[in-house]
Design a protein around this motif. Structure first.
Motif, PDB file in Angstrom:
ATOM      1  N   SER A 180       0.823  -1.218   0.000  1.00 48.48           N
ATOM      2  CA  SER A 180       0.000   0.000   0.000  1.00 48.48           C
ATOM      3  C   SER A 180       0.850   1.259   0.000  1.00 48.48           C
ATOM      4  CB  SER A 180      -0.925   0.013   1.214  1.00 48.48           C
ATOM      5  OG  SER A 180      -1.801  -1.075   1.170  1.00 48.48           O
ATOM      6  N   SER A 181       1.783   1.370   0.950  1.00 51.20           N
ATOM      7  CA  SER A 181       2.590   2.592   1.070  1.00 51.20           C
ATOM      8  C   SER A 181       3.802   2.600   0.159  1.00 51.20           C
ATOM      9  CB  SER A 181       3.037   2.789   2.516  1.00 51.20           C
ATOM     10  OG  SER A 181       3.853   1.706   2.929  1.00 51.20           O
ATOM     11  N   GLY A 182       4.301   1.434  -0.181  1.00 47.12           N
ATOM     12  CA  GLY A 182       5.503   1.351  -0.998  1.00 47.12           C
ATOM     13  C   GLY A 182       5.250   1.334  -2.489  1.00 47.12           C
ATOM     14  N   TYR A 183       3.963   1.280  -2.865  1.00 50.24           N
ATOM     15  CA  TYR A 183       3.654   1.247  -4.295  1.00 50.24           C
ATOM     16  C   TYR A 183       2.249   1.782  -4.616  1.00 50.24           C
ATOM     17  CZ  TYR A 183       3.616  -0.349  -9.140  1.00 50.24           C
ATOM     18  OH  TYR A 183       3.562  -0.389 -10.504  1.00 50.24           O
ATOM     19  N   VAL A 184       1.208   1.096  -4.160  1.00 46.00           N
ATOM     20  CA  VAL A 184      -0.157   1.348  -4.619  1.00 46.00           C
ATOM     21  C   VAL A 184      -0.599   2.803  -4.413  1.00 46.00           C
ATOM     22  CG1 VAL A 184      -2.590   0.714  -4.357  1.00 46.00           C
ATOM     23  CG2 VAL A 184      -0.820  -1.066  -4.274  1.00 46.00           C
ATOM     24  N   TYR A 185      -0.573   3.285  -3.186  1.00 43.55           N
ATOM     25  CA  TYR A 185      -1.074   4.641  -2.909  1.00 43.55           C
ATOM     26  C   TYR A 185      -0.243   5.728  -3.604  1.00 43.55           C
ATOM     27  CZ  TYR A 185      -4.835   3.537   0.387  1.00 43.55           C
ATOM     28  OH  TYR A 185      -6.008   3.101   0.962  1.00 43.55           O
ATOM     29  N   PRO A 186       1.097   5.705  -3.478  1.00 43.43           N
ATOM     30  CA  PRO A 186       1.840   6.774  -4.154  1.00 43.43           C
ATOM     31  C   PRO A 186       1.691   6.740  -5.678  1.00 43.43           C
ATOM     32  CG  PRO A 186       3.327   5.413  -2.818  1.00 43.43           C
ATOM     33  CD  PRO A 186       1.963   4.876  -2.650  1.00 43.43           C
ATOM     34  N   ILE A 187       1.713   5.547  -6.265  1.00 40.53           N
ATOM     35  CA  ILE A 187       1.562   5.438  -7.722  1.00 40.53           C
ATOM     36  C   ILE A 187       0.205   6.004  -8.153  1.00 40.53           C
ATOM     37  CG2 ILE A 187       1.257   3.798  -9.635  1.00 40.53           C
ATOM     38  CD1 ILE A 187       4.158   3.890  -8.922  1.00 40.53           C
ATOM     39  N   ALA A 188      -0.853   5.597  -7.462  1.00 44.94           N
ATOM     40  CA  ALA A 188      -2.205   6.035  -7.825  1.00 44.94           C
ATOM     41  C   ALA A 188      -2.393   7.540  -7.618  1.00 44.94           C
ATOM     42  CB  ALA A 188      -3.242   5.257  -7.022  1.00 44.94           C
ATOM     43  N   GLU A 189      -1.950   8.047  -6.477  1.00 42.84           N
ATOM     44  CA  GLU A 189      -2.133   9.477  -6.209  1.00 42.84           C
ATOM     45  C   GLU A 189      -1.344  10.346  -7.176  1.00 42.84           C
ATOM     46  OE1 GLU A 189      -1.913  10.967  -2.211  1.00 42.84           O
ATOM     47  OE2 GLU A 189      -3.051   9.265  -1.441  1.00 42.84           O
ATOM     48  N   LEU A 190      -0.108   9.963  -7.449  1.00 41.74           N
ATOM     49  CA  LEU A 190       0.698  10.760  -8.380  1.00 41.74           C
ATOM     50  C   LEU A 190       0.115  10.701  -9.794  1.00 41.74           C
ATOM     51  CD1 LEU A 190       4.291  10.008  -7.074  1.00 41.74           C
ATOM     52  CD2 LEU A 190       2.870  12.013  -6.634  1.00 41.74           C
ATOM     53  N   TYR A 191      -0.414   9.544 -10.163  1.00 36.94           N
ATOM     54  CA  TYR A 191      -1.053   9.415 -11.471  1.00 36.94           C
ATOM     55  C   TYR A 191      -2.251  10.368 -11.584  1.00 36.94           C
ATOM     56  CZ  TYR A 191      -3.135   7.342 -15.627  1.00 36.94           C
ATOM     57  OH  TYR A 191      -3.656   7.154 -16.876  1.00 36.94           O
TER      58      TYR A 191
END
Length: 106
Positions: free
Chosen positions: A28-39
């Motif tokens: 969640s914190s190491g990939y999913v949330y940052p990737i999605a939010e930045l996208y």
């Protein structure tokens, strides 16, 4: 998202073209949330940055500290854990972006 203190990366907008340490794609914190939010903000880091998979959060912090990567996606207490190996993790690695709150999934 953390970077080395004094880095020219001051916000998420500066991550384009940078080397970013990420966690497992299910993290969640190491990939999913940052990737999605930045996208959603307009930065597709999967295409516009070089992603380096480093499984543990504390090792991603150490990679930033050592200059192996420009930034890292980590959970908020990762610097505390990394500081057990290198105290400079708390002073020389700084957060530049926080995602929305992530529920504890353990």
């Amino acid at each position: 998202i953390v970077v080395k203190k004094g880095s020219k990366i001051k916000s998420w907008k500066d991550l384009k073209g940078k080397k970013i340490a990420i966690g497992d794609p299910s993290s969640s914190s190491g990939y999913v949330y940052p990737i999605a939010e930045l996208y959603k903000k307009g930065l597709n880091v999967t295409k516009d940055s070089k992603l380096v998979n480093i499984t543990s959060d504390d090792q991603r912090v150490i990679s930033v500290l050592n200059g192996d990567v420009d930034a890292a996606f980590v959970f908020s207490d990762a610097r505390d854990i990394a500081a057990k190996d290198d105290k400079r993790a708390m002073t020389d690695v700084v957060p530049i972006y926080f995602t929305q709150w992530i529920p504890n999934d353990t």
